[in-house]
Design a protein around this motif. Structure first.
Motif, mmCIF file in Angstrom:
data_model
loop_
_atom_site.group_PDB
_atom_site.id
_atom_site.type_symbol
_atom_site.label_atom_id
_atom_site.label_comp_id
_atom_site.label_asym_id
_atom_site.label_seq_id
_atom_site.Cartn_x
_atom_site.Cartn_y
_atom_site.Cartn_z
ATOM 1 N N ARG A 19 0.847 -1.194 0.000
ATOM 2 C CA ARG A 19 0.000 0.000 0.000
ATOM 3 C C ARG A 19 0.883 1.245 0.000
ATOM 4 O O ARG A 19 1.721 1.419 0.871
ATOM 5 C CB ARG A 19 -0.910 0.011 1.221
ATOM 6 C CG ARG A 19 -1.648 1.327 1.359
ATOM 7 C CD ARG A 19 -2.826 1.246 2.273
ATOM 8 N NE ARG A 19 -3.434 2.552 2.424
ATOM 9 C CZ ARG A 19 -4.291 3.070 1.561
ATOM 10 N NH1 ARG A 19 -4.625 2.379 0.502
ATOM 11 N NH2 ARG A 19 -4.795 4.264 1.744
ATOM 12 N N LEU A 22 0.870 7.930 1.983
ATOM 13 C CA LEU A 22 0.436 9.274 1.666
ATOM 14 C C LEU A 22 1.337 10.263 2.393
ATOM 15 O O LEU A 22 1.383 10.257 3.617
ATOM 16 C CB LEU A 22 -1.021 9.464 2.089
ATOM 17 C CG LEU A 22 -1.666 10.780 1.710
ATOM 18 C CD1 LEU A 22 -1.577 10.984 0.204
ATOM 19 C CD2 LEU A 22 -3.107 10.825 2.144
ATOM 20 N N LEU A 24 2.526 14.324 2.477
ATOM 21 C CA LEU A 24 2.389 15.707 2.005
ATOM 22 C C LEU A 24 3.439 16.572 2.681
ATOM 23 O O LEU A 24 3.802 16.343 3.819
ATOM 24 C CB LEU A 24 0.999 16.244 2.346
ATOM 25 C CG LEU A 24 -0.188 15.531 1.707
ATOM 26 C CD1 LEU A 24 -1.484 16.057 2.282
ATOM 27 C CD2 LEU A 24 -0.144 15.704 0.206
ATOM 28 N N LEU A 51 -9.677 17.852 -2.106
ATOM 29 C CA LEU A 51 -9.320 16.556 -2.682
ATOM 30 C C LEU A 51 -10.476 15.991 -3.488
ATOM 31 O O LEU A 51 -10.306 15.494 -4.600
ATOM 32 C CB LEU A 51 -8.934 15.571 -1.571
ATOM 33 C CG LEU A 51 -7.526 15.696 -1.018
ATOM 34 C CD1 LEU A 51 -7.331 14.758 0.165
ATOM 35 C CD2 LEU A 51 -6.498 15.382 -2.104
ATOM 36 N N LEU A 55 -10.644 15.088 -7.380
ATOM 37 C CA LEU A 55 -10.923 13.717 -7.818
ATOM 38 C C LEU A 55 -12.078 13.682 -8.805
ATOM 39 O O LEU A 55 -12.069 12.933 -9.776
ATOM 40 C CB LEU A 55 -11.243 12.839 -6.608
ATOM 41 C CG LEU A 55 -10.062 12.600 -5.651
ATOM 42 C CD1 LEU A 55 -10.534 11.986 -4.349
ATOM 43 C CD2 LEU A 55 -9.031 11.698 -6.326
ATOM 44 N N THR B 28 -11.824 8.913 1.003
ATOM 45 C CA THR B 28 -11.107 9.876 0.172
ATOM 46 C C THR B 28 -9.682 9.421 -0.067
ATOM 47 O O THR B 28 -9.170 9.466 -1.189
ATOM 48 C CB THR B 28 -11.107 11.267 0.834
ATOM 49 O OG1 THR B 28 -12.452 11.690 1.019
ATOM 50 C CG2 THR B 28 -10.366 12.278 -0.020
ATOM 51 N N LEU B 29 -9.047 8.970 1.013
ATOM 52 C CA LEU B 29 -7.671 8.490 0.872
ATOM 53 C C LEU B 29 -7.603 7.323 -0.099
ATOM 54 O O LEU B 29 -6.693 7.209 -0.913
ATOM 55 C CB LEU B 29 -7.131 8.055 2.237
ATOM 56 C CG LEU B 29 -6.884 9.175 3.229
ATOM 57 C CD1 LEU B 29 -6.429 8.608 4.561
ATOM 58 C CD2 LEU B 29 -5.828 10.132 2.669
ATOM 59 N N GLN B 30 -8.601 6.478 -0.023
ATOM 60 C CA GLN B 30 -8.579 5.307 -0.906
ATOM 61 C C GLN B 30 -8.789 5.710 -2.353
ATOM 62 O O GLN B 30 -8.190 5.150 -3.262
ATOM 63 C CB GLN B 30 -9.638 4.306 -0.470
ATOM 64 C CG GLN B 30 -9.247 3.552 0.780
ATOM 65 C CD GLN B 30 -10.250 2.478 1.134
ATOM 66 O OE1 GLN B 30 -11.229 2.274 0.421
ATOM 67 N NE2 GLN B 30 -10.016 1.802 2.257
ATOM 68 N N THR B 31 -9.656 6.677 -2.559
ATOM 69 C CA THR B 31 -9.867 7.145 -3.920
ATOM 70 C C THR B 31 -8.595 7.760 -4.473
ATOM 71 O O THR B 31 -8.267 7.576 -5.644
ATOM 72 C CB THR B 31 -11.006 8.176 -3.968
ATOM 73 O OG1 THR B 31 -12.146 7.635 -3.288
ATOM 74 C CG2 THR B 31 -11.379 8.494 -5.401
ATOM 75 N N VAL B 32 -7.900 8.495 -3.632
ATOM 76 C CA VAL B 32 -6.617 9.061 -4.054
ATOM 77 C C VAL B 32 -5.673 7.922 -4.444
ATOM 78 O O VAL B 32 -4.988 7.983 -5.466
ATOM 79 C CB VAL B 32 -5.981 9.902 -2.921
ATOM 80 C CG1 VAL B 32 -4.561 10.283 -3.274
ATOM 81 C CG2 VAL B 32 -6.805 11.142 -2.659
ATOM 82 N N ALA B 33 -5.684 6.864 -3.632
ATOM 83 C CA ALA B 33 -4.782 5.740 -3.897
ATOM 84 C C ALA B 33 -5.122 5.078 -5.227
ATOM 85 O O ALA B 33 -4.237 4.728 -6.019
ATOM 86 C CB ALA B 33 -4.874 4.735 -2.754
ATOM 87 N N LEU B 35 -6.683 6.404 -7.815
ATOM 88 C CA LEU B 35 -6.303 7.307 -8.904
ATOM 89 C C LEU B 35 -4.801 7.280 -9.141
ATOM 90 O O LEU B 35 -4.328 7.229 -10.275
ATOM 91 C CB LEU B 35 -6.753 8.727 -8.553
ATOM 92 C CG LEU B 35 -6.377 9.812 -9.558
ATOM 93 C CD1 LEU B 35 -7.019 9.513 -10.907
ATOM 94 C CD2 LEU B 35 -6.820 11.176 -9.057
ATOM 95 N N PRO B 43 0.600 8.171 -4.320
ATOM 96 C CA PRO B 43 -0.625 8.824 -3.850
ATOM 97 C C PRO B 43 -0.371 10.172 -3.186
ATOM 98 O O PRO B 43 -1.159 11.098 -3.345
ATOM 99 C CB PRO B 43 -1.186 7.823 -2.837
ATOM 100 C CG PRO B 43 -0.607 6.525 -3.242
ATOM 101 C CD PRO B 43 0.768 6.835 -3.768
ATOM 102 N N ALA B 47 -2.184 13.559 -4.200
ATOM 103 C CA ALA B 47 -2.950 14.339 -3.235
ATOM 104 C C ALA B 47 -2.413 15.762 -3.129
ATOM 105 O O ALA B 47 -3.167 16.734 -3.103
ATOM 106 C CB ALA B 47 -2.915 13.658 -1.867
#
Lengths: 134, 134
Positions: A19, A22, A24, A51, A55, B28-33, B35, B43, B47
């Motif tokens: 995985r 993340l 930033l 975000l 998306l 949201t984090l998963q969607t970022v992942a 994408l 990711p 982000a």
DNA sequence: TTGACAATAGAACTTTAGTTCTATAAAATG
DNA sequence: CATTTTATAGAACTAAAGTTCTATTGTCAA
């Protein structure tokens, strides 16, 4: 720990292989915080909103890319030039066509993208790079 | 810990009072992942890009708001209706003016916002809420 | 008070995009 | 092979926006 840390820690400890993490930079976080303060809202709320908006844009891009594939080569040429804000006359000159022909292609393009006018098309493809048609 | 966690942890442990917490839901984090995986990118990079794009939009809004303050009441009316995609005729009917007058106001508005046409104006104010002029 | 300026209003003309139609050649289909 | 469909090309007409100008009234400064 904050709710975010809990969630993130939870997702990290889940049995998932490879995985991605993340990460930033703190300046982005701080800018989010400043903006949130200006708007009297929680930073996590603002960040989530930003975000999610981003998306949503990306998902629309996927759809647009499918529609792009339905265009003929000529239609793709005209689309690219429309999105570079060239007028009908300019496009016609560039592609050695009459302006009326450009308008015919435009008609077909708008139909395939199911948008009401060129402005909506440009808006739909606003993040695309058409420099190959420069 | 990941770099992000380190940064965040570091910001929490700094001697700052009342610093808001950044908290995102895991979807949201998963969607970022997802994408990021589609785009073959990290990711956190995606982000950050999404956040920064959103922040840039917000900063442009601040500038636009200053320019909005330079508009006369009538010009603000016309701007709002232009941004709701009403035609000149529709705006004229709504405000009990002749279409030519609407075009005059539009001219002034475009000059004050320093944009070349109505489309650019609409793009500039695309995130604004003009429902008060509905 | 007078003149300048801004806000509001409007007109004539031009440019551009949108709409509906026709035509031809090439490709696809039965 | 004949017919249909698609891609490409173009025309006539309409709607809409853009450009440059004029006019009036109210406000402000000298």
């Amino acid at each position: 720990m904050s709710g975010f840390l809990q969630d993130f820690w939870f997702s990290i400890t889940r049995p998932r292989r490879g995985r991605p993490k993340l990460e930033l930079d703190s300046s982005t976080l701080q800018t989010v915080a400043v903006l949130a303060e200006q708007e009297n809202r929680a930073p996590d709320e603002v960040a989530a909103e930003l975000l999610q908006a981003g998306l949503r844009d990306r998902q629309e891009t996927v759809m647009a890319q499918l529609l792009w594939q339905c265009l003929t080569p000529r239609e793709q040429d005209v689309t690219a030039l429309i999105c570079q804000n060239l007028t009908t006359r300019q496009i016609a000159a560039r592609l050695y066509l009459s302006p009326d022909t450009v308008k015919t292609h435009a008609r077909h393009i708008l139909d395939k993208f199911n948008v009401p006018n060129r402005e909506a098309l440009r808006q739909m493809l606003s993040g695309w790079d058409f420099s190959a048609w420069a």
